[in-house]
Scaffold this active site. Structure first.
Site, PDB file in Angstrom:
ATOM      1  N   CYS A 135       0.874  -1.183   0.000  1.00 53.96           N
ATOM      2  CA  CYS A 135       0.000   0.000   0.000  1.00 53.96           C
ATOM      3  C   CYS A 135       0.900   1.218   0.000  1.00 53.96           C
ATOM      4  O   CYS A 135       2.060   1.129  -0.428  1.00 53.96           O
ATOM      5  CB  CYS A 135      -0.972  -0.032   1.181  1.00 53.96           C
ATOM      6  SG  CYS A 135      -0.207   0.024   2.812  1.00 53.96           S
ATOM      7  N   ARG A 180      -3.473  -0.726   5.253  1.00 55.90           N
ATOM      8  CA  ARG A 180      -4.030  -1.795   4.415  1.00 55.90           C
ATOM      9  C   ARG A 180      -3.092  -2.967   4.171  1.00 55.90           C
ATOM     10  O   ARG A 180      -3.512  -4.129   4.281  1.00 55.90           O
ATOM     11  CB  ARG A 180      -4.491  -1.226   3.066  1.00 55.90           C
ATOM     12  CG  ARG A 180      -5.673  -0.300   3.178  1.00 55.90           C
ATOM     13  CD  ARG A 180      -5.829   0.521   1.921  1.00 55.90           C
ATOM     14  NE  ARG A 180      -4.675   1.402   1.731  1.00 55.90           N
ATOM     15  CZ  ARG A 180      -4.466   2.149   0.681  1.00 55.90           C
ATOM     16  NH1 ARG A 180      -5.314   2.117  -0.320  1.00 55.90           N
ATOM     17  NH2 ARG A 180      -3.398   2.933   0.607  1.00 55.90           N
ATOM     18  N   ASP A 232      -8.470   3.930   0.989  1.00 52.46           N
ATOM     19  CA  ASP A 232      -7.490   4.078   2.071  1.00 52.46           C
ATOM     20  C   ASP A 232      -8.181   4.498   3.370  1.00 52.46           C
ATOM     21  O   ASP A 232      -8.705   5.611   3.466  1.00 52.46           O
ATOM     22  CB  ASP A 232      -6.456   5.131   1.655  1.00 52.46           C
ATOM     23  CG  ASP A 232      -5.241   5.080   2.555  1.00 52.46           C
ATOM     24  OD1 ASP A 232      -5.361   4.560   3.690  1.00 52.46           O
ATOM     25  OD2 ASP A 232      -4.177   5.550   2.124  1.00 52.46           O
TER      26      ASP A 232
END
Ligand code: 4NP
Length: 153
Positions: A8, A14, A123
């Site tokens: 990420c 994440r 996100d």
């Protein structure tokens, strides 16, 4: 042995969630010996930092521990080291390609390209929705494992 790297931007939300969700699935399947799983970020912003507390709490809700994980930056040599580089969104894949200098071996994917509905994973650093991120990442990991088991046949 499958070597898998989740990517990420910051490597504090994440991609660590992906790393530890997939590790948990693999452990429960009794296949620890067949997998090496890690995560990295395309930015150096959070390097050395632990998993962001809300992401850690979301994992803990599902009985998953991520103690000890520290953010690292994706580096060019990671491209050779891993078989699958699973990115959370298109922007991360672009960052990987920039750092690696391309994708000649076709290793770079978006995680949700392995789902029935290919898309980016928003996100949670910005959306605040860690439960949605968890569900999306879980869906992607299940789709990815399904893809691997088909390719093993
Ligand atoms: P992640 O979330 O890419 O899922 O780890 C982010 C964490 C930190 C920042 C951006 C995204 N940041 O700008 O510091």
């Amino acid at each position: 042995m499958f070597k898998i790297l989740f990517v990420c931007l910051g490597n504090i939300c994440r991609s660590p969630m992906g790393e530890f969700i997939l590790k948990d699935m693999i452990r429960r399947a009794g296949r620890n010996e067949d997998f090496f799983i890690a995560s990295a970020g395309t930015s150096s912003e959070e390097q050395g930092n632990g998993v962001y507390p809300p992401a850690k709490r979301e994992l803990a809700k599902h009985g998953i521990d991520c103690t000890g994980k520290r953010a690292v930056r994706f580096c060019a040599s990671d491209y050779e080291k891993y078989d699958y580089i699973l990115c959370m969104e298109q922007r991360n894949a672009e960052g990987v390609l920039r750092i690696a200098g391309g994708d000649p071996k076709g290793k770079v994917f978006r995680l949700l390209d392995f789902s029935a509905r290919p898309r980016d994973i928003a996100d949670p650093w910005y959306t605040g929705d860690f439960a949605a991120a968890y569900k999306d990442i879980e869906e992607g990991c299940l789709g990815f494992l399904n893809y691997l088991s088909e390719s093993e046949k």
